[in-house]
Design a protein around this motif. Structure first.
Motif, short mmCIF file in Angstrom:
data_model
loop_
_atom_site.label_atom_id
_atom_site.label_comp_id
_atom_site.label_asym_id
_atom_site.label_seq_id
_atom_site.Cartn_x
_atom_site.Cartn_y
_atom_site.Cartn_z
N SER A 1 22.32 0.39 20.21
CA SER A 1 21.31 -0.17 19.32
C SER A 1 21.83 -0.09 17.90
CB SER A 1 19.98 0.58 19.44
OG SER A 1 20.13 1.93 19.02
N LEU A 2 21.45 -1.05 17.07
CA LEU A 2 21.82 -1.14 15.67
C LEU A 2 20.58 -0.89 14.83
CD1 LEU A 2 24.14 -1.80 13.64
CD2 LEU A 2 23.33 -4.17 13.70
N LYS A 3 20.55 0.23 14.09
CA LYS A 3 19.39 0.62 13.31
C LYS A 3 19.70 0.50 11.82
CE LYS A 3 17.48 3.84 16.73
NZ LYS A 3 16.98 5.21 16.96
N VAL A 4 18.70 0.00 11.07
CA VAL A 4 18.83 -0.15 9.62
C VAL A 4 17.70 0.63 8.98
CG1 VAL A 4 18.96 -1.75 7.70
CG2 VAL A 4 19.86 -2.42 9.93
N TYR A 5 18.06 1.59 8.09
CA TYR A 5 17.08 2.41 7.39
C TYR A 5 16.96 1.92 5.95
CZ TYR A 5 16.61 5.93 11.06
OH TYR A 5 16.32 6.58 12.24
N GLN A 6 15.72 1.74 5.51
CA GLN A 6 15.43 1.43 4.12
C GLN A 6 14.41 2.44 3.61
OE1 GLN A 6 13.63 -2.37 3.39
NE2 GLN A 6 14.00 -2.29 1.18
N GLY A 7 14.79 3.18 2.58
CA GLY A 7 13.91 4.23 2.10
C GLY A 7 13.78 5.33 3.13
N THR A 8 12.55 5.53 3.60
CA THR A 8 12.29 6.59 4.58
C THR A 8 11.81 6.03 5.92
OG1 THR A 8 10.03 6.81 3.74
CG2 THR A 8 11.72 8.24 2.77
N SER A 9 12.10 4.77 6.18
CA SER A 9 11.65 4.16 7.43
C SER A 9 12.71 3.24 7.98
CB SER A 9 10.33 3.39 7.20
OG SER A 9 10.54 2.36 6.25
N ILE A 10 12.53 2.84 9.24
CA ILE A 10 13.46 1.91 9.88
C ILE A 10 13.10 0.50 9.44
CG2 ILE A 10 14.24 0.97 12.07
CD1 ILE A 10 13.90 3.64 13.33
N PHE A 11 14.07 -0.18 8.88
CA PHE A 11 13.87 -1.55 8.40
C PHE A 11 14.05 -2.57 9.52
CE2 PHE A 11 15.70 -5.43 6.51
CZ PHE A 11 14.64 -5.81 5.68
#
Length: 602
Positions: free
Chosen positions: A63-73
């Motif tokens: 899986s490819l996960k992207v975090y923005q700030g404090t959450s998953i984007f």
């Protein structure tokens, strides 16, 4: 504090000892992130080109996960387990109001590189097929021509495997021990199946093309399981390749320079060696240089600083090498090194060393330990870079999948480690206390100052004493050879004599053997030879004789009888003199120390 903390839930405090963070600030901690990745599968990227950086993680759970700030984007599935991830910039578009072309995300998985544009699947690149070796190709060609049968084919392939030849999937399946009907296998696959095979991409990196600014076009570097480094240009067009020696499988890449001008690439391989690849004489070509660094163990991390290449090995050592291959120093780590990360800030460049015991060590370029960050859990991955609106952030992933983000204090000056506290400095505080210079050392300093002020006079006095010493030594030497006391004497300017004397016998009757040799270039005539001795101990028939002629280079040998007349058999010495026919001084002399004599039977 950074904007990423806005609205963050304080679920857990991973670092209760706030005072030991040094230059770091604890920003955010997610204990249920569930990330499973290594350092090569996590990057900071400005995907929108608006200055708001995100964390992109390629997990082993495909899986490819992207975090923005404090959450998953965003989150996207992958088709295979990833082995590398990086930002991939193409041709710049300066008309874009967001500041240029948005970066694509390149994910290496199996034999493929998946390109995501705007976080959507855009392109898939397949690694070049690996052609079979000459030995394997010749064996299958002979079989398909009917020159060998199945048993002979099996024996030839088995021998090739023993010789170190890497076989393709067709040969490997044919040699499988659980294959029962080999004839049916050859009928189905042996005649038509190609011998070329796919390879696996092991590591991924990027190299800027013409400029080092972020967002400028880059080329993608991919290391494969067959020891090949592939250089790609958007959209994944092969520019050139470099083949490493047999058995070298790239595991880590450290890039330096620009692809269009001058560059060098350090490749750490599983065989415990670091190879150097650089630009060739022809434009857009790559060659493997002769600089090979042999490590003492398998490498587990690689990083490059402006003047050095750092390599970590599985024996808990950190080595620093010059770009030309010379080892500068080595450091022993308290635990296994998980990852090395170059930390570039506005003021300096440092090295982050992540250890398996949960500590992150910060070193400067002079191998001084600046700070040790304790995360309380074993580390699986680590990455430093800009995040959100902050210029420096440290993302740490633990082996249990937790994600922790630290921010670099904006006031932290890494060139002054004392600002982090005395306990975290790279040297003890006693080093700043001046030493009390003893009186003897003060006297030495005063004498040194005197030597500086009176250097000319001291030098002239030294030269005068040195000349007097040389003159005294020369006079003593001339006196010695003119007296003939050293067994060698000069006769005029063109002749010299050498005298050798030896005593034989047990007594009371002895025999003295003489050997005279003219080492000059003219003959000598009428040389008297005389003996002086204690007449109370010894007696000789004649105490002198005449040497009629001495020819240059020819030895003249003589034997003289001498008797010990002392009743107790006392020992003495006999001096032999070769006299000059024209002067009172002897030409050469020698002293024979006589042994004790046997007593005469009454």
């Amino acid at each position: 504090m950074s904007s990423i903390l806005a609205g963050a839930a304080q679920v857990e405090d991973p670092l209760p000892e706030k005072g030991r963070l040094g230059p770091w600030l604890a920003a955010w901690h997610d204990p249920v992130a569930g990330l499973t990745c290594n350092g090569g599968c996590m990057q900071f990227m400005d995907l929108s080109r608006n200055g708001d950086y995100k964390i992109v993680v390629a997990c082993r759970a495909m899986s490819l996960k992207v975090y923005q700030g404090t959450s998953i984007f965003a989150e996207h599935p992958l088709l295979d387990e990833p082995s590398g991830l990086c930002a991939f910039y193409g041709v710049e578009d300066n008309t874009n109001t967001a500041g240029g072309e948005r970066p694509a995300v390149a994910v290496a998985a199996g034999p493929y590189i998946f390109i995501y544009k705007n976080l959507r699947p855009y392109f898939k690149f397949t690694a070049p097929l690996v052609e079979p070796s000459d030995e394997e190709l010749e064996i299958w060609t002979r079989y398909r021509k009917g020159e060998v049968d199945a048993d002979t084919l099996k024996a030839l392939l088995a021998k090739a495997t023993e010789d170190g030849v890497r076989l393709g999937p067709l040969s490997t399946d044919f040699l499988a021990p659980d294959l029962e009907d080999r004839g049916s296998f050859l009928s189905a696959r042996g005649a038509s199946e190609p011998l070329s095979r796919t390879t696996i991409i092991t590591c991924l990196a990027t190299m800027n093309r013409a400029r080092e600014e972020e967002g400028s076009p880059v080329c993608l570097l991919a290391g494969t399981e067959d020891g090949q480094i592939v250089f790609l240009d958007p959209p994944c067009k092969v520019l050139t390749t470099a083949q490493l020696p047999r058995g070298a499988v790239p595991a880590f890449l450290a890039v330096g320079g620009l692809f269009d001008s001058d560059w060098r690439l350090a490749v750490a391989c599983r065989n415990g060696r670091i190879y150097t690849v650089k630009d060739g004489d022809v434009a857009k070509t790559a060659v493997v240089t002769g600089t090979v660094i042999s490590l003492e163990a398998t490498p587990c991390g690689l990083a490059r600083l402006p003047r050095q290449v750092y390599a970590a090995t599985t024996d808990n050592n950190l080595h620093a090498y010059h770009l030309k291959g010379r080892r500068d120093f080595s450091l022993k780590m308290p635990a296994l090194v998980v990852q090395l990360e170059a930390m570039e800030t506005r003021s300096t460049t440092c090295l982050l060393v992540a250890l398996a015991d949960g500590n992150v060590r910060l070193y400067d370029a002079e191998k001084n330990l600046l700070h040790t960050l304790k995360t309380q859990e074993p580390i699986a991955a680590l990455r430093f870079g800009p995040y959100a609106r902050e210029d420096g952030a440290l993302a740490v992933v633990s082996v249990t999948g937790k994600l922790t983000i630290f921010m670099l204090n904006r006031k932290a000056d890494l060139r002054k480690p004392k600002t982090f506290g005395a306990a975290t400095a790279g040297y003890p505080p006693e080093q700043d206390i001046p030493l009390k210079v003893p009186k003897k050392t003060k006297l030495y300093v005063e004498q040194t100052q005197r030597a500086k002020l009176q250097a000319g006079e001291i030098h002239r006095a030294f030269q005068k004493d040195l000349c007097l010493l040389r003159l005294t030594a020369a006079r003593a030497y001339v006196k010695t050879i003119t007296d003939g006391r050293q067994g060698v004497s000069a006769v005029g300017a063109a002749a010299s004599l050498r005298l050798h004397a030896q005593c034989q016998g047990l007594g009371p009757n002895f025999k003295i053997k003489l050997e005279l040799q003219n080492q000059g270039d003219r003959a000598l005539t009428n040389l008297p030879v005389a003996f002086t001795y204690d007449r109370d101990i010894y007696a000789m028939e004649k105490g002198q004789f005449m040497v009629s002629a001495l020819i240059p280079g020819v030895s003249s040998r003589h034997e003289i009888a001498i008797t010990n007349i002392d009743e107790g058999g006392a020992a003495g010495s006999v001096r032999i003199l070769v006299l000059s026919p024209s002067g009172p001084s002897p030409l050469v002399s020698a002293v024979v120390n006589m042994p004790l004599s046997e007593l005469i039977d009454s």
